[in-house]
Design an enzyme around this catalytic site. Structure first.
Site, PDB file in Angstrom:
ATOM      1  N   ASP A  65     137.681  45.203  31.713  1.00 55.47           N
ATOM      2  CA  ASP A  65     136.522  45.948  31.206  1.00 55.47           C
ATOM      3  C   ASP A  65     136.395  45.559  29.741  1.00 55.47           C
ATOM      4  O   ASP A  65     137.287  45.860  28.932  1.00 55.47           O
ATOM      5  CB  ASP A  65     136.758  47.458  31.346  1.00 55.47           C
ATOM      6  CG  ASP A  65     135.560  48.275  30.871  1.00 55.47           C
ATOM      7  OD1 ASP A  65     134.824  47.806  29.978  1.00 55.47           O
ATOM      8  OD2 ASP A  65     135.366  49.389  31.385  1.00 55.47           O
ATOM      9  N   TYR A 179     118.506  46.238  24.851  1.00 61.12           N
ATOM     10  CA  TYR A 179     118.956  45.001  25.503  1.00 61.12           C
ATOM     11  C   TYR A 179     118.582  43.747  24.713  1.00 61.12           C
ATOM     12  O   TYR A 179     119.438  42.900  24.436  1.00 61.12           O
ATOM     13  CB  TYR A 179     118.391  44.929  26.920  1.00 61.12           C
ATOM     14  CG  TYR A 179     118.794  43.677  27.654  1.00 61.12           C
ATOM     15  CD1 TYR A 179     120.074  43.536  28.172  1.00 61.12           C
ATOM     16  CD2 TYR A 179     117.898  42.616  27.817  1.00 61.12           C
ATOM     17  CE1 TYR A 179     120.455  42.380  28.832  1.00 61.12           C
ATOM     18  CE2 TYR A 179     118.268  41.455  28.478  1.00 61.12           C
ATOM     19  CZ  TYR A 179     119.545  41.343  28.983  1.00 61.12           C
ATOM     20  OH  TYR A 179     119.929  40.189  29.619  1.00 61.12           O
ATOM     21  N   LYS A 183     121.072  40.957  22.769  1.00 60.49           N
ATOM     22  CA  LYS A 183     121.195  39.536  23.095  1.00 60.49           C
ATOM     23  C   LYS A 183     120.896  38.661  21.882  1.00 60.49           C
ATOM     24  O   LYS A 183     121.461  37.570  21.739  1.00 60.49           O
ATOM     25  CB  LYS A 183     120.285  39.188  24.280  1.00 60.49           C
ATOM     26  CG  LYS A 183     120.768  39.793  25.606  1.00 60.49           C
ATOM     27  CD  LYS A 183     122.140  39.226  25.984  1.00 60.49           C
ATOM     28  CE  LYS A 183     122.705  39.791  27.260  1.00 60.49           C
ATOM     29  NZ  LYS A 183     124.037  39.260  27.591  1.00 60.49           N
TER      30      LYS A 183
HETATM   31  P1  NAP Z   1     124.688  41.715  37.189  1.00 59.01           P
HETATM   32  O1  NAP Z   1     124.497  41.100  38.520  1.00 59.01           O
HETATM   33  O2  NAP Z   1     124.378  43.142  36.960  1.00 59.01           O
HETATM   34  O3  NAP Z   1     126.179  41.390  36.723  1.00 59.01           O
HETATM   35  C1  NAP Z   1     126.680  41.920  35.530  1.00 59.01           C
HETATM   36  C2  NAP Z   1     128.170  41.773  35.561  1.00 59.01           C
HETATM   37  O4  NAP Z   1     128.690  42.322  34.323  1.00 59.01           O
HETATM   38  C3  NAP Z   1     128.822  42.572  36.696  1.00 59.01           C
HETATM   39  O5  NAP Z   1     129.934  41.869  37.169  1.00 59.01           O
HETATM   40  C4  NAP Z   1     129.261  43.831  35.997  1.00 59.01           C
HETATM   41  O6  NAP Z   1     130.329  44.496  36.631  1.00 59.01           O
HETATM   42  C5  NAP Z   1     129.708  43.232  34.682  1.00 59.01           C
HETATM   43  N1  NAP Z   1     129.934  44.233  33.651  1.00 59.01           N
HETATM   44  C6  NAP Z   1     129.088  45.178  33.168  1.00 59.01           C
HETATM   45  N2  NAP Z   1     129.698  45.923  32.253  1.00 59.01           N
HETATM   46  C7  NAP Z   1     130.966  45.447  32.140  1.00 59.01           C
HETATM   47  C8  NAP Z   1     132.087  45.795  31.370  1.00 59.01           C
HETATM   48  N3  NAP Z   1     132.058  46.815  30.512  1.00 59.01           N
HETATM   49  N4  NAP Z   1     133.212  45.060  31.503  1.00 59.01           N
HETATM   50  C9  NAP Z   1     133.267  44.023  32.358  1.00 59.01           C
HETATM   51  N5  NAP Z   1     132.252  43.672  33.157  1.00 59.01           N
HETATM   52  C10 NAP Z   1     131.114  44.376  33.031  1.00 59.01           C
HETATM   53  O7  NAP Z   1     123.826  40.967  36.074  1.00 59.01           O
HETATM   54  P2  NAP Z   1     123.454  39.425  35.829  1.00 59.01           P
HETATM   55  O8  NAP Z   1     121.983  39.345  35.883  1.00 59.01           O
HETATM   56  O9  NAP Z   1     124.288  38.533  36.659  1.00 59.01           O
HETATM   57  O10 NAP Z   1     123.845  39.302  34.294  1.00 59.01           O
HETATM   58  C11 NAP Z   1     124.907  38.490  33.840  1.00 59.01           C
HETATM   59  C12 NAP Z   1     124.618  38.140  32.391  1.00 59.01           C
HETATM   60  O11 NAP Z   1     123.401  37.384  32.319  1.00 59.01           O
HETATM   61  C13 NAP Z   1     124.398  39.357  31.502  1.00 59.01           C
HETATM   62  O12 NAP Z   1     124.965  39.140  30.233  1.00 59.01           O
HETATM   63  C14 NAP Z   1     122.883  39.432  31.397  1.00 59.01           C
HETATM   64  O13 NAP Z   1     122.451  40.108  30.236  1.00 59.01           O
HETATM   65  C15 NAP Z   1     122.542  37.950  31.365  1.00 59.01           C
HETATM   66  N6  NAP Z   1     121.161  37.614  31.712  1.00 59.01           N
HETATM   67  C16 NAP Z   1     120.670  37.867  32.953  1.00 59.01           C
HETATM   68  C17 NAP Z   1     119.372  37.494  33.255  1.00 59.01           C
HETATM   69  C18 NAP Z   1     118.784  37.709  34.607  1.00 59.01           C
HETATM   70  O14 NAP Z   1     117.588  37.386  34.794  1.00 59.01           O
HETATM   71  N7  NAP Z   1     119.510  38.217  35.587  1.00 59.01           N
HETATM   72  C19 NAP Z   1     118.569  36.880  32.276  1.00 59.01           C
HETATM   73  C20 NAP Z   1     119.100  36.640  31.024  1.00 59.01           C
HETATM   74  C21 NAP Z   1     120.404  36.995  30.747  1.00 59.01           C
HETATM   75  P3  NAP Z   1     130.094  45.676  37.728  1.00 59.01           P
HETATM   76  O15 NAP Z   1     129.820  44.990  39.034  1.00 59.01           O
HETATM   77  O16 NAP Z   1     131.379  46.417  37.684  1.00 59.01           O
HETATM   78  O17 NAP Z   1     128.912  46.483  37.259  1.00 59.01           O
END
Ligand code: NAP
Length: 256
Positions: A65, A179, A183
């Site tokens: 975490d 958010y 970033k």
């Molecule tokens: P996601 O599917 O919600 O995955 C987020 C991951 O982060 C999950 O494994 C979650 O764990 C974990 N997490 C959250 N809080 C945490 C903590 N305190 N300690 C450790 N792990 C934690 O989201 P995603 O879209 O794949 O996002 C991944 C990254 O890409 C993020 O940084 C996000 O801001 C970035 N991003 C995403 C997009 C997009 O379009 N999806 C675009 C730009 C940037 P749990 O399963 O336990 O919740």
């Protein structure tokens, strides 16, 4: 250390139990790295590690975490004990603060009415989490012959792209005090870490994965996790002459 671990690169991906982090972990494993699946929930991490191993990769779950300093320290201790070094760190774990709502649709992030506790939680995970994990892992990364750090940011972090007029591609994005600024802080931190660590041969870059189909936007994203993860993997596998302190998507540089 066995002969195999001595020759295999070791990569830690935070938040790798699902979404883009999981996609990056799968791709790094397919490249032959030992992938440490960082997950705040041990069971979810183990499930992801089992799936990566079932596909032929080498993966181990690490409870992590990013907001809990004791847990971060313990993860570093375990990696030290088992591998004694780390080649790749991908700081991917992140939250939007608005639950499963795409950041551009998050009415609760509008600056004039945002809840400060939500802002704190988002910065705690997305920004302070990056510093905490990076600093805990740096002693291990320094033992790698080619250490790489990738911080997962977003196109929405780009002040150039988000401050554009009505014709800008981001004009429709709702203003955010949580958010998107978190970033922007991630890309700013990337520049500062790169500046400090360049002399040690550690390349540090920020990645914009694009709008990816994950839980974080209730699956409204248009790219697959594999497509979104590609730029993370590219930056994690840069050669010695690769850039540092940059901000990239799959097409090239992203403006600050
Ligand atoms: P996601 O599917 O919600 O995955 C987020 C991951 O982060 C999950 O494994 C979650 O764990 C974990 N997490 C959250 N809080 C945490 C903590 N305190 N300690 C450790 N792990 C934690 O989201 P995603 O879209 O794949 O996002 C991944 C990254 O890409 C993020 O940084 C996000 O801001 C970035 N991003 C995403 C997009 C997009 O379009 N999806 C675009 C730009 C940037 P749990 O399963 O336990 O919740």
């Amino acid at each position: 250390m066995s002969e195999q671990t001595a020759h295999r690169k070791v990569a830690l991906v935070t938040g790798a139990n699902k979404g883009i982090g999981r996609g990056a972990a799968e791709q790094l494993a397919a490249l032959g790295m030992t992938v440490l699946i960082g997950a705040r929930d041990a069971r979810r991490g183990e499930e992801a590690a089992v799936a990566v191993r079932a596909a032929g990769g080498d993966a181990i779950a690490v409870t992590l975490d990013v907001t809990d300093p004791a847990v971060v320290r313990e993860a570093a201790r375990q990696i030290e004990e088992r591998f004694s070094h780390l080649d790749v760190l991908i700081n991917n774990a992140g939250i939007t603060g608005s639950g499963p709502v795409a950041p551009q649709d998050a009415h609760d992030q509008v600056p004039s009415s945002v809840d400060l506790d939500m802002v704190r939680a988002v910065f705690e995970t997305n920004v302070l989490g990056v510093i905490a994990v990076t600093n805990a892992m740096l002693p291990l990364l320094r033992r790698s012959p080619a250490p790489r750090i990738v911080n997962v940011s977003s196109h929405g972090a780009s002040l150039t792209m988000t401050s554009g007029g009505p014709d800008s591609p981001f004009a429709a994005l709702l203003p955010s005090a949580a958010y998107l600024p978190s970033k922007t802080a991630v890309t700013a931190l990337t520049v500062q870490y790169a500046k400090e660590l360049h002399k040690d041969g550690i390349l540090v870059n920020a990645a914009a994965p694009g709008f990816v189909d994950t839980d974080s936007n209730d699956h409204t994203g248009v790219l697959t996790v594999a497509q979104g993860a590609a730029v993370l993997v590219r930056l994690a596998t840069l050669g010695a002459d690769g850039p540092t302190g940059g901000f990239f998507d799959e097409q090239g540089s992203v403006p600050w």
